[in-house]
Scaffold this active site. Structure first.
Site, PDB file in Angstrom:
ATOM      1  N   ASP A  53       0.901  -1.146   0.000  1.00 20.00           N
ATOM      2  CA  ASP A  53       0.000   0.000   0.000  1.00 20.00           C
ATOM      3  C   ASP A  53       0.940   1.196   0.000  1.00 20.00           C
ATOM      4  OD1 ASP A  53      -1.591   2.236   0.799  1.00 20.00           O
ATOM      5  OD2 ASP A  53      -3.144   0.792   1.331  1.00 20.00           O
ATOM      6  N   HIS A  54       1.063   1.865  -1.137  1.00 22.10           N
ATOM      7  CA  HIS A  54       2.152   2.844  -1.243  1.00 22.10           C
ATOM      8  C   HIS A  54       1.977   4.028  -0.287  1.00 22.10           C
ATOM      9  CE1 HIS A  54      -0.662   4.583  -4.128  1.00 22.10           C
ATOM     10  NE2 HIS A  54      -0.057   5.726  -3.939  1.00 22.10           N
ATOM     11  N   HIS A 111      -5.921   2.722   1.383  1.00 17.58           N
ATOM     12  CA  HIS A 111      -5.030   3.794   1.870  1.00 17.58           C
ATOM     13  C   HIS A 111      -5.537   4.462   3.149  1.00 17.58           C
ATOM     14  CE1 HIS A 111      -3.469   3.042  -2.014  1.00 17.58           C
ATOM     15  NE2 HIS A 111      -4.329   3.782  -2.680  1.00 17.58           N
TER      16      HIS A 111
END
Ligand code: NAD
Length: 485
Positions: free
Chosen positions: A177-178, A240
């Protein structure tokens, strides 16, 4: 830096993500000395390509996205093998290549497999990695890096999880999950646990409410095919937003290790209240953008490839409740949407205010700690100080810290960090299965309540901060959004 010994196989190596982010990230790790002699990279995809052509492809990606000529000594560690990932027999030549490079670069059987491929292939590749024996049995590690999305509902996510766990144990799986790779998201824990003033006050006695905003200015652009089936709820909230909330809601971990961090986060996630349809109606707001005020931008329904009767949400706001001693009664407000007034990711922590020694007729302004993640890293702390007038008065002032240009230049991109952390075996900044599962259950309950009711759209103007109902949601609790665009 300590040299890392590993072989990384990139599935989907000729794709857009590999070219834009993955190869530049690996090059940065090489330049910083994490990768020296004992590493090898295998690219694979269904395209026909020689190793020389692939090496040129990697050099070109570094030229294009880093404006640099990659070191020849770096490029020499790259190799290519064509394989159709849906065909079991295609894994044999890949296995042979892995074993050859393992010998050639003395990689001790340490292996990472990065799935930069369409999500429908994640389970298939995991299965064949095991059945075709691409996992090493003599190395220190086999790890799997997996792209998003992780399922599109709890049911599909659980199916994928079952497929992965047939081949890999939870501590071998690194779910990307950047947002968890962003510098200021990683700073949340430092601010909380490194500063007694915040650490001691991080609970229902001192915190009034917490707000998390992930806003975008762009509309759906040309991604309606995907986006109309996902919406802001599944595209931004399930993953996110929930992962950022995890860092805010968790207790202090018993030690600074990935296992203890995950355990603390999961305690919070497991206490998240999953809503009934009635509670969804009370606590969640969906929106869809219309044209802007000047009528120069399309509304969502006029966008390319969007069905004329789409009920899709391009905006979500809602209230989360955690049934823990720390948080009972403290709302976490979250929101995310497209075509909003500003592009930003930020967290606003609003503290309770009961100071009244100054004979003030009005209640004093609340202290607010704001952690701004994007577009620019910033921390603001708004507190009460004295005004300069002769009669005694107070005023709010803001202490501010900004990421400097030097800091910024030093900050690794999320993908560089996530690849490094996987090589290093540190899962602190990855989504784990329990958290993902809870987030899906939470989001599925909202989606199914919405699927069962019709809503009139559009209900917000492009360039605004979303539907009026999102302001009313907070107003009902006597709160308001700190950030107004
Ligand atoms: P892409 O379509 O550009 O590349 C897909 C790759 O998969 C290509 O190399 C293709 O050859 C390969 N491939 C397809 N079918 C195959 C098969 N049967 N056998 C072997 N190889 C096959 O996709 P992308 O944009 O690079 O995205 C990859 C993954 O990353 C996806 O899971 C996506 O959701 C995720 N992701 C992408 C981005 C992005 O910015 N592009 C951002 C976040 C996540």
């Amino acid at each position: 830096p300590k040299e890392i010994t590993t072989l990384v196989t990139f599935f989907g190596a000729t794709g857009d993500l590999a070219k834009r982010k993955l190869f530049p990230s690996v090059y940065n790790l090489y330049k910083k000395g994490f990768l020296q002699e004992h590493f090898a990279i295998i690219g694979t995809s269904r395209q026909e390509m020689t190793t020389e052509e692939f090496q040129t492809f990697v050099s070109d990606s570094i030229k294009e996205f880093m404006q640099e000529d990659a070191d020849a000594d770096f490029i020499r560690h790259f190799d290519y093998e064509k394989a159709d990932i849906t065909v079991a027999a295609d894994y044999a030549p890949l296995k042979a290549k892995i074993e050859k490079l393992d010998q050639e670069f003395a990689l001790n059987g340490n292996r990472i497999f990065y799935m930069s491929i369409a999500p429908r292939f994640f389970g298939t590749v995991a299965k064949y990695l095991k059945s075709e024996e691409l996992l090493s049995t003599n190395g220190e590690f086999n790890r799997l890096m997996i792209e998003k999305p992780f399922g599109v509902s709890f049911e599909t996510a659980e199916k994928l999880q079952n497929e992965l766990s047939d081949a890999f144990s939870e501590d071998q799986v690194y779910r990307i999950d950047h947002y968890l790779g962003k510098e200021m998201v990683q700073n949340i824990a430092t601010l909380r646990f490194g500063n007694p003033i915040f650490n001691n006050a991080w609970n229902k006695d001192y915190i009034d409410n917490i707000q998390v905003t992930l806003s975008e200015t762009l509309g759906v652009e040309d991604r309606a095919g995907y986006y109309d089936t996902a919406g802001a709820l599944r595209d931004m909230i399930q993953n996110h937003t929930m992962q950022v909330v995890g860092w805010l809601a968790m207790d202090e971990p018993t030690e600074w290790t990935d296992t203890a961090i995950r355990e603390a986060k999961n305690k919070a996630f497991n206490a998240l209240k999953i809503y009934t349809p009635e509670e969804v109606a009370e606590n969640f707001v969906r929106g869809q953008y219309g044209p802007d005020a000047a009528n120069t931008q399309n509304g969502y329904l006029q966008e390319k490839d969007v069905p004329a009767d789409s009920q899709n949400n391009t905006y979500v706001a809602g209230k989360l409740e955690f049934a823990t001693d720390r948080w009972n009664g403290v709302p976490f407000y979250i929101r995310s949407g497209k075509r909003l007034a500003a592009k930003t990711t930020r967290i606003d922590v609003v503290f309770k205010q009961d100071a009244n020694i100054f004979n003030n007729t009005q209640p004093l302004e609340k202290n607010v700690l704001s952690i701004i993640v994007d577009p620019e890293g910033k921390i603001e702390y708004s507190i009460i100080a004295k005004d300069t007038t002769p009669e005694f008065k107070t005023r709010p002032i803001t202490l501010e810290w900004k990421v400097s240009a030097d800091d910024k230049a030093q900050t690794p991109e999320p993908y560089e960090r996530m690849i490094h952390d996987t090589m290093d075996g540190n899962g602190s900044n990855f989504a784990d299965w329990n958290g993902v599962a809870v987030a899906w259950k939470f989001v599925d309950a909202i989606q199914s309540a919405w699927d069962a009711t019709h809503q009139e759209f559009p209900n917000y103007v492009s360039g605004s901060m979303g539907p009026v109902a999102a302001d009313e949601l907070l107003a009902r609790d006597g709160h308001k959004w700190v950030y107004e665009g």
